[in-house]
Design a protein around this motif. Structure first.
Motif, PDB file in Angstrom:
ATOM      1  N   LYS A   1      43.565 -40.465  -4.599  1.00 32.30           N
ATOM      2  CA  LYS A   1      43.162 -40.192  -3.220  1.00 32.30           C
ATOM      3  C   LYS A   1      41.998 -41.090  -2.824  1.00 32.30           C
ATOM      4  O   LYS A   1      41.973 -41.645  -1.716  1.00 32.30           O
ATOM      5  N   GLN A   2      41.021 -41.256  -3.718  1.00 29.45           N
ATOM      6  CA  GLN A   2      39.878 -42.117  -3.419  1.00 29.45           C
ATOM      7  C   GLN A   2      40.311 -43.574  -3.271  1.00 29.45           C
ATOM      8  O   GLN A   2      39.810 -44.297  -2.396  1.00 29.45           O
TER       9      GLN A   2
ATOM     10  N   SER B   1      40.081 -45.744   0.191  1.00 36.55           N
ATOM     11  CA  SER B   1      39.381 -47.031   0.189  1.00 36.55           C
ATOM     12  C   SER B   1      40.278 -48.142   0.730  1.00 36.55           C
ATOM     13  O   SER B   1      39.830 -49.007   1.490  1.00 36.55           O
ATOM     14  N   LYS B   2      41.537 -48.108   0.336  1.00 32.02           N
ATOM     15  CA  LYS B   2      42.489 -49.111   0.842  1.00 32.02           C
ATOM     16  C   LYS B   2      42.652 -48.981   2.351  1.00 32.02           C
ATOM     17  O   LYS B   2      42.687 -49.992   3.074  1.00 32.02           O
ATOM     18  N   ASN B   3      42.753 -47.748   2.840  1.00 32.51           N
ATOM     19  CA  ASN B   3      42.874 -47.525   4.283  1.00 32.51           C
ATOM     20  C   ASN B   3      41.635 -48.026   5.019  1.00 32.51           C
ATOM     21  O   ASN B   3      41.729 -48.605   6.114  1.00 32.51           O
TER      22      ASN B   3
ATOM     23  N   LYS C   1      39.626 -62.006   5.042  1.00 34.00           N
ATOM     24  CA  LYS C   1      40.270 -62.363   3.776  1.00 34.00           C
ATOM     25  C   LYS C   1      39.786 -61.451   2.650  1.00 34.00           C
ATOM     26  O   LYS C   1      40.579 -60.998   1.798  1.00 34.00           O
ATOM     27  N   ALA C   2      38.486 -61.147   2.637  1.00 34.19           N
ATOM     28  CA  ALA C   2      37.938 -60.258   1.614  1.00 34.19           C
ATOM     29  C   ALA C   2      38.551 -58.861   1.711  1.00 34.19           C
ATOM     30  O   ALA C   2      38.817 -58.208   0.691  1.00 34.19           O
ATOM     31  N   SER C   3      38.797 -58.394   2.932  1.00 30.94           N
ATOM     32  CA  SER C   3      39.405 -57.073   3.143  1.00 30.94           C
ATOM     33  C   SER C   3      40.833 -57.040   2.624  1.00 30.94           C
ATOM     34  O   SER C   3      41.253 -56.059   1.983  1.00 30.94           O
ATOM     35  N   LYS C   4      41.586 -58.119   2.866  1.00 33.59           N
ATOM     36  CA  LYS C   4      42.969 -58.174   2.392  1.00 33.59           C
ATOM     37  C   LYS C   4      43.023 -58.286   0.871  1.00 33.59           C
ATOM     38  O   LYS C   4      43.870 -57.674   0.217  1.00 33.59           O
ATOM     39  N   ASP C   5      42.104 -59.055   0.297  1.00 34.11           N
ATOM     40  CA  ASP C   5      42.073 -59.215  -1.159  1.00 34.11           C
ATOM     41  C   ASP C   5      41.720 -57.907  -1.852  1.00 34.11           C
ATOM     42  O   ASP C   5      42.313 -57.556  -2.887  1.00 34.11           O
TER      43      ASP C   5
ATOM     44  N   LEU D   1      45.781 -51.079  -8.670  1.00 34.86           N
ATOM     45  CA  LEU D   1      45.263 -49.927  -9.405  1.00 34.86           C
ATOM     46  C   LEU D   1      46.101 -48.679  -9.136  1.00 34.86           C
ATOM     47  O   LEU D   1      46.395 -47.907 -10.061  1.00 34.86           O
ATOM     48  N   ILE D   2      46.480 -48.469  -7.880  1.00 35.20           N
ATOM     49  CA  ILE D   2      47.323 -47.317  -7.529  1.00 35.20           C
ATOM     50  C   ILE D   2      48.655 -47.387  -8.257  1.00 35.20           C
ATOM     51  O   ILE D   2      49.175 -46.383  -8.757  1.00 35.20           O
ATOM     52  N   SER D   3      49.216 -48.602  -8.336  1.00 33.79           N
ATOM     53  CA  SER D   3      50.502 -48.786  -9.013  1.00 33.79           C
ATOM     54  C   SER D   3      50.415 -48.421 -10.491  1.00 33.79           C
ATOM     55  O   SER D   3      51.407 -47.992 -11.086  1.00 33.79           O
ATOM     56  N   GLY D   4      49.232 -48.592 -11.087  1.00 32.84           N
ATOM     57  CA  GLY D   4      49.058 -48.199 -12.486  1.00 32.84           C
ATOM     58  C   GLY D   4      49.229 -46.704 -12.688  1.00 32.84           C
ATOM     59  O   GLY D   4      49.639 -46.254 -13.757  1.00 32.84           O
ATOM     60  N   TYR D   5      48.922 -45.926 -11.662  1.00 29.99           N
ATOM     61  CA  TYR D   5      49.098 -44.475 -11.720  1.00 29.99           C
ATOM     62  C   TYR D   5      50.494 -44.047 -11.267  1.00 29.99           C
ATOM     63  O   TYR D   5      51.130 -43.208 -11.908  1.00 29.99           O
ATOM     64  N   LEU D   6      50.952 -44.607 -10.137  1.00 30.11           N
ATOM     65  CA  LEU D   6      52.180 -44.126  -9.504  1.00 30.11           C
ATOM     66  C   LEU D   6      53.356 -45.091  -9.584  1.00 30.11           C
ATOM     67  O   LEU D   6      54.473 -44.712  -9.246  1.00 30.11           O
TER      68      LEU D   6
END
Length: 368
Positions: free
Chosen positions: A236-237, A241-243, A265-269, A277-282
């Motif tokens: 969730k955190q 953060s991504k949003n 560019k920094a925001s997209k990166d 990181l999310i993909s590592g969980y889900l």
């Protein structure tokens, strides 16, 4: 059901009523205690709410029966007893009448009407306690008609929310670990009325397992449930953060795409790093159509596999279950370390980069 089903599978209890016919049919009325209570009073209950003493609830084990799996025409079979504990109660909703105001009592009528309006008779709440510990809260809309009704508790405690890529708000309490055999307190609330009873939960009498083994599995399930909450919280955190990064990127682009090129560019990166990181969980998002399977092994998959094996048995903990739990915890530890490092370094640097930007709602004006 068939004659064999009635004789061997239903296991009539003390407070069941079985009605047979000459047409080789049978009906089983589960729990007639409320009818006995009504007959004992010889009149309708005047109380707003009456919670009846429930029958013993069994944590029954179910298996797939032999023969046809899906019934068709001319295949006669009965309905098995439902899972969980049937909890019968009686309600007698008050008739809400609009007060008629007179000149002398106008203030008093308004005051009484305001007090009555605070009491809601539109829902019923059932709280279940293990000693002083509240373990489950069930809610439902109040039935339209007065009389005897049933609420069902599936013998599980309150659970935790699952990890998700979407930020969701749910008003329903998630289901959790199955309770251990024992006595629990029921507290039902309706309007401003409360009624209480105790309920006894027993394990399936056809199966023999030690209380020690059942307790060990219960404790391990609770520990894994706590791990599941940790997964849900960190995901969730990450999603939040991504949003935030994506929203900030859109605002900068809308304000001045050239001026804030590096920040965009920094925001997209940073959003890409978070998604990894999310993909590592889900797991990664699979956009393919049809029946697909992602070959990657994720924290959530290891978590689900460990819980499934732990819940499938009731005896002593096996080596298989121990290894599955160990593999899950190692994967979770590794994922949490990566997430914590990200928030203390990458996310902190990104925050310092964009936090000082103040986008004014006013556009630059020219003289004409």
């Amino acid at each position: 059901g068939s004659e064999m089903c009635i004789r061997d599978r239903i296991h009539p209890r003390e407070h069941d009523l079985i009605i047979g016919t000459f047409g080789r049919a049978a009906w089983v009325l589960d729990d007639i205690k409320p009818l006995r209570e009504l007959a004992k009073n010889n009149t309708n209950f005047s109380a707003r709410l009456q919670l009846f003493e429930p029958p013993v609830a069994y944590q029954a084990s179910f298996i797939q029966p032999t023969g046809s799996r899906f019934g068709a025409d001319a295949l006669y079979q009965g309905e098995n007893r439902k899972r969980g504990a049937p909890i019968a109660f009686y309600i007698n909703k008050p008739v809400v009448k609009k007060p008629v105001a007179t000149k002398k009592s106008k203030k008093d009528v308004k005051k009484k009407a305001a007090e009555k309006s605070k009491i809601k008779w539109d829902s019923i709440k059932l709280e279940i306690f293990d000693g002083a510990r509240l373990i489950r809260t069930l809610k439902q809309k109040a039935p339209k008609e007065n009389g005897i009704h049933t609420m069902r508790w599936y013998l599980r405690e309150k659970g935790v929310a699952r990890a998700s890529r979407r930020i969701r708000k749910s008003t329903r309490e998630p289901s959790g670990v199955g309770v251990k055999p024992g006595t629990y307190k029921l507290k039902m609330s309706f309007g401003n009325v409360v009624s209480e009873q105790n309920i006894r939960v027993e394990f399936d009498p056809r199966l023999q397992y030690s209380k020690t083994d059942l307790s060990t599995r219960y404790e391990l399930n609770k520990q894994l449930e706590a791990n599941g909450k940790t997964i849900a919280d960190v995901v969730k955190q990450l999603v939040e953060s991504k949003n935030t990064a994506n929203d900030f990127s859109k605002k900068l682009t809308k304000s001045d795409k050239k001026k804030y090129k590096s920040q965009i560019k920094a925001s997209k990166d940073i959003a890409k790093k978070i998604e990894k990181l999310i993909s590592g969980y889900l797991g990664t998002i699979d956009k393919r159509q049809g029946i697909t399977r992602n070959p990657e092994v994720t924290v959530n998959q290891r978590f689900g596999l460990a819980r499934r094996y732990l819940g499938a048995r009731k005896g002593k903990i096996t080596k298989t279950e121990t290894e599955l739990i160990q593999h899950f915890r190692e994967a979770l530890k590794e994922a949490l370390t990566a997430s914590n490092n990200f928030f203390t370094t990458d996310w902190k640097n990104y925050k310092n980069l964009v936090e000082s930007i103040n986008i004014s709602p006013f556009k630059e004006v020219k003289n004409f």
